[in-house]
Design a protein around this motif. Structure first.
Motif, PDB file in Angstrom:
ATOM      1  N   GLU A   1       0.976  -1.133  -0.010  1.00 40.76           N
ATOM      2  CA  GLU A   1       0.058   0.042   0.128  1.00 40.76           C
ATOM      3  C   GLU A   1       0.820   1.264  -0.013  1.00 40.76           C
ATOM      4  OE1 GLU A   1      -3.219   0.580   2.440  1.00 40.76           O
ATOM      5  OE2 GLU A   1      -3.810  -1.519   2.288  1.00 40.76           O
ATOM      6  N   LYS A   2       1.758   1.295   0.655  1.00 42.52           N
ATOM      7  CA  LYS A   2       2.961   2.425   0.798  1.00 42.52           C
ATOM      8  C   LYS A   2       3.219   2.752  -0.696  1.00 42.52           C
ATOM      9  CE  LYS A   2       6.878   4.188   2.809  1.00 42.52           C
ATOM     10  NZ  LYS A   2       8.322   4.023   3.740  1.00 42.52           N
TER      11      LYS A   2
ATOM     12  N   ALA B   1       0.323   3.916  -2.617  1.00 42.15           N
ATOM     13  CA  ALA B   1       0.075   5.511  -2.338  1.00 42.15           C
ATOM     14  C   ALA B   1       0.901   6.466  -3.115  1.00 42.15           C
ATOM     15  CB  ALA B   1       0.029   5.577  -0.754  1.00 42.15           C
TER      16      ALA B   1
ATOM     17  N   CYS C   1      -7.823   1.956  -5.834  1.00 36.61           N
ATOM     18  CA  CYS C   1      -8.738   2.215  -4.737  1.00 36.61           C
ATOM     19  C   CYS C   1      -9.724   1.044  -4.642  1.00 36.61           C
ATOM     20  CB  CYS C   1      -9.349   3.656  -4.977  1.00 36.61           C
ATOM     21  SG  CYS C   1      -8.405   5.073  -4.821  1.00 36.61           S
TER      22      CYS C   1
ATOM     23  N   LEU D   1      -6.447   3.572   0.602  1.00 37.06           N
ATOM     24  CA  LEU D   1      -5.519   4.487  -0.124  1.00 37.06           C
ATOM     25  C   LEU D   1      -6.140   5.547  -0.101  1.00 37.06           C
ATOM     26  CD1 LEU D   1      -4.312   2.418  -3.185  1.00 37.06           C
ATOM     27  CD2 LEU D   1      -2.717   3.254  -1.030  1.00 37.06           C
TER      28      LEU D   1
ATOM     29  N   ASN E   1      -5.184   7.562   3.169  1.00 39.21           N
ATOM     30  CA  ASN E   1      -3.953   7.724   3.130  1.00 39.21           C
ATOM     31  C   ASN E   1      -3.504   9.135   2.295  1.00 39.21           C
ATOM     32  OD1 ASN E   1      -3.345   5.477   4.583  1.00 39.21           O
ATOM     33  ND2 ASN E   1      -2.827   4.134   2.930  1.00 39.21           N
ATOM     34  N   GLN E   2      -4.164   9.112   0.998  1.00 30.59           N
ATOM     35  CA  GLN E   2      -3.689  10.275   0.245  1.00 30.59           C
ATOM     36  C   GLN E   2      -5.021  11.158   0.136  1.00 30.59           C
ATOM     37  OE1 GLN E   2      -0.674   8.957   0.322  1.00 30.59           O
ATOM     38  NE2 GLN E   2      -0.474  10.070  -1.909  1.00 30.59           N
TER      39      GLN E   2
END
Length: 814
Positions: free
Chosen positions: A586-587, A590, A625, A631, A634-635
């Protein structure tokens, strides 16, 4: 289609009467009985071929006429051979008795037999006759028949490798050994060499010569020259031309290791060899082949297949030695290169079959690489050498780093505009991709360099890169690779400028491309272009100066190479995202979403290209997404910043619509527990401000009205967010009621189409009605997962599966 005259001739050929055809056969028979065949005969042969080929039915020629055509196959005039073969190809297949192989076999006769072979039995019969040719002595038939045998046999093996028996394979292997290693070392007399060979005329037999003019001191090879050549020398050439195919077809399918007893016996023989055999005539001290030739006697102890392998090894070693000689003619230099390619490929083949040969071969291959690695004109030869290192470098514990620096580093940098090399290198990568990923980990670092082939000639290379790109996508290269793909049109323009810069003097005006070429030569901008032309990944960044680069290349937007390259980028982006979702966490995903938002406004100014890139971004933003809803939280800052810009509604309509949809769909506690009321409220306020602004005024000058999809998506997103935070429902309801009131007065400035306006108002009324019942609105606008993807027919805790099973039982019982 055919011209009118051609159609008329075909129609006449199809409608010819049988009686007229028989008369024509008789006239043609009389012509063929004459001593000389003139133009009238050739015209009649062409007419007969048209008659036979113009109908879908297979005709049968009179027996005597067919015999005449069979005899014509051995005519000294090739035109007669071609026409007779073409006529016979349109008739019923010939049998072995009708065509005398021993006296009439040439390329046209062989092609005829191959075309009329209808079963494996026919090919096996043809092979039997061909092998009888090989066993015959020269005095038993004309030499040209034997010289055509190997090419024909090679063609048969291509179509049906299984048509040879074990004994026949042994016979061919023995013959290949004799021709490769023991051909005459004296020049033939009286005939000109032609073909590969050139040399001075001589009346008396003299020794064969090397390409540098010196007398050959070793056995005959394809790189020997002379005035004329004997039959066994020609067979040497034919044998070498089919050797690799033969080894790959038969030796690879057999055991790849030599019997232990034979190998031990060979090792003992090699260790006690002190003199050359009578067949090894080398007088050149220090020759690589001269040292290998000492094994000639011991190699006779090997079985035929292993003996052929050993002789192939010696032959290729000798070719490599001969290639170091300075040829007098350019054509001979090209011949040396071609023979080197084949020799290295054959050595690779025999080493794959017998690993013990690797240690004997590597010193020669290593020396050859050291000699050729600095010569770009030998790039075609270096690829087979790279293949050899890839296949056997690990066994021999050899450092291959320098090889990959040349292949992946120097070749694309300096030879990006060589289409042949590009095709060969990409084919090498595709065929060996699994091995390269395993044994050459540094391969992924060179993706900026390899993409130069695509940037220069996109239509020809795109299929290759569709296959290769997934291997370049790693967690370490993903971000830079995405930037590089988006910069491919800029790279294409830069390569064009680099090519023009080397071809045109600095003082010479270059018309339309003067501004960009001048910028390319300007030291102030040199860093930008050098980054695009970098060899390896991880060497700098140009994000802060991309807009400057695009301004410098603005006139490149309509260059053919650049526009072609721009068309391939969306295809590769799909491949990239399809790959990255399988390996990224996921990092990283993102980070990629951040790149999408940033680069959506940093693209070379090609309108169709920008529109297509935004469409690709939109597609994969939704996919990312959907796979990882967290995400969005996160964003959220970057997504809200993008969605809160009214300018994006007009310049990035497709991407903007999808960003808004993602915010409305996944900014929910059910998707991520971190989603707070304050976050929902801030998102609501940002979208509300944009919707109010675009529905209260006309679009900016030069812009068209926003599409109904954008407004509907904004209204839906606001309704979804309000259903999750009921304090926001009055604000949405107020806007929707005002929207209905404003549109009743007639046309509005922000929507030019009446039907679109009706659709927007209808959607607004639907949302307004839903929000009157907040509980219902939340269930409809944000349904739970089990409603979105129902599986009630599989749920054993409800009555539906029981009812279905009961109905099924009743149906079957009746």
């Amino acid at each position: 289609m055919y011209s009118h005259a051609s159609e008329s001739l075909i129609k006449q050929a199809r409608e010819i009467q049988e009686s007229e055809l028989q008369k024509f056969y008789s006239r043609l028979m009389k012509m063929l009985q004459g001593k000389e065949l003139g133009h009238d005969t050739v015209d009649s042969l062409q007419r007969l071929h048209l008659i036979l080929s113009a109908t879908k039915y297979t005709r049968t020629l009179p027996l005597e006429l067919q015999k005449r055509f069979v005899a014509l196959l051995s005519s000294p005039a090739e035109q007669h051979q071609v026409l007779s073969a073409a006529v016979l190809r349109e008739t019923l297949p010939l049998t072995g008795q009708e065509l005398n192989y021993n006296h009439q076999l040439n390329s046209h006769a062989a092609g005829l037999l191959l075309s009329q072979a209808v079963s494996r039995g026919d090919l096996s019969s043809l092979c039997t006759q061909l092998l009888r040719n090989l066993e015959s002595r020269p005095s038993e038939g004309p030499t040209h028949s034997l010289m055509h045998t190997l090419p024909v046999l090679n063609s048969v093996l291509t179509h049906s490798p299984e048509c040879l028996s074990e004994d026949q394979m042994t016979l061919v292997s023995k013959k290949l050994v004799d021709w490769l290693r023991y051909a005459s070392v004296m020049q033939g007399v009286g005939t000109s060499s032609g073909g590969f060979f050139t040399g001075p005329r001589s009346r008396q037999p003299v020794p064969i010569a090397e390409l540098d003019g010196s007398v050959s001191g070793d056995f005959f090879t394809v790189l020997c020259v002379g005035q004329g050549f004997t039959e066994d020398q020609w067979m040497n050439v034919y044998s070498f031309s089919m050797l690799r195919h033969w080894l790959l077809t038969y030796h690879s399918s057999c055991s790849t290791t030599v019997d232990a007893a034979n190998r031990l016996q060979l090792s003992l023989s090699l260790s006690h060899s002190h003199s050359f055999s009578n067949d090894d005539r080398s007088e050149v001290d220090g020759s690589v082949v001269s040292m290998v030739s000492a094994t000639s006697s011991s190699s006779r102890l090997l079985p035929p297949k292993e003996r052929l392998r050993e002789k192939a090894f010696q032959y290729c070693q000798r070719l490599i030695e001969q290639s170091d000689r300075k040829a007098h003619k350019k054509t001979d230099t090209e011949l040396q290169k071609a023979c080197l390619v084949e020799a290295v490929c054959i050595l690779d083949c025999v080493c794959v079959e017998d690993a013990s040969l690797v240690y004997r071969t590597f010193p020669c291959i290593k020396a050859l690489f050291g000699r050729l690695s600095s010569e770009l004109s030998y790039a075609r030869v270096l690829l087979p050498i790279a293949q050899f290192y890839l296949n056997h470098g690990e066994i021999a514990a050899v450092d291959c780093e320098n090889v990959w620096k040349v292949v992946f580093g120097r070749f694309p940098t300096e030879l990006f505009n060589d289409p042949f090399l590009a095709h060969e290198l990409l084919r090498f990568l595709r065929l060996n991709l699994e091995s390269i990923e395993l044994r050459v980990p540094q391969y992924t670092r060179y993706f900026p360099n390899l993409l130069k082939f695509l940037a220069w000639d996109s239509p020809a290379m795109v299929d290759d890169f569709v296959d290769l790109l997934p291997s370049m996508v790693t967690t370490g290269t993903a971000v830079e690779l995405l930037h590089t793909l988006l910069d491919l049109p800029c790279l294409s323009a830069t390569l064009v400028l680099q090519h023009r810069s080397t071809c045109l003097p600095i003082s010479e005006p270059v018309g339309r491309s003067f501004v960009s070429l001048d910028a390319f030569r300007n030291p102030s901008f040199r860093g930008l272009f050098l980054f695009l032309l970098r060899t390896e990944a991880g060497s700098g960044d140009t994000m802060d100066r991309l807009s400057t680069l695009h301004e410098l290349l603005v006139e490149a937007a309509d260059w053919p190479r650049v526009t072609q390259c721009a068309r391939t980028v969306p295809v590769l982006l799909h491949v990239f995202f399809n790959t990255i979702v399988t390996i990224a966490d996921e990092k990283l995903l993102a980070h990629l979403i951040l790149v999408l938002l940033e680069r959506s406004s940093l693209l070379l100014n090609i309108p169709a290209y920008i529109k297509e890139i935004h469409r690709v971004f939109s597609c994969h933003l939704l996919r990312l997404c959907k796979l990882h809803p967290s995400l969005v939280v996160n964003q959220s800052h970057e997504l809200l910043e993008f969605a809160g810009s009214t300018a994006n509604v007009y310049s990035k309509e497709e991407l903007y619509t999808h960003v808004v949809w993602v915010l409305g769909e996944y900014l929910s506690v059910s998707c991520d527990s971190r989603c707070s009321v304050s976050l929902i409220t801030s998102c609501f306020e940002a979208l509300e401000a944009v919707l109010f602004e675009i529905t209260s005024s006309a679009p900016p000058t030069g812009m068209v009205c926003p599409a109904p999809k954008v407004i509907n998506t904004l209204m839906s997103a606001l309704a979804k967010l309000a259903s999750r935070s009921h304090d926001l429902i009055p604000r949405v309801s107020l806007f929707l009621s005002k929207l209905r009131t404003v549109t009743r007065s007639g046309s509005v400035a922000w929507c030019s189409d009446e039907e679109d306006l009706v659709a927007i108002v209808t959607r607004g009324e639907e949302l307004w009605s839903l929000l009157k019942a907040p509980g219902v609105a939340q269930s409809v606008l944000t349904p739970p997962p089990h409603v979105i993807a129902p599986q009630w027919h599989r749920d054993t805790n409800v009555a539906l599966p029981l009812q279905l099973r009961a109905l099924t039982s009743l149906t079957h019982s009746q």
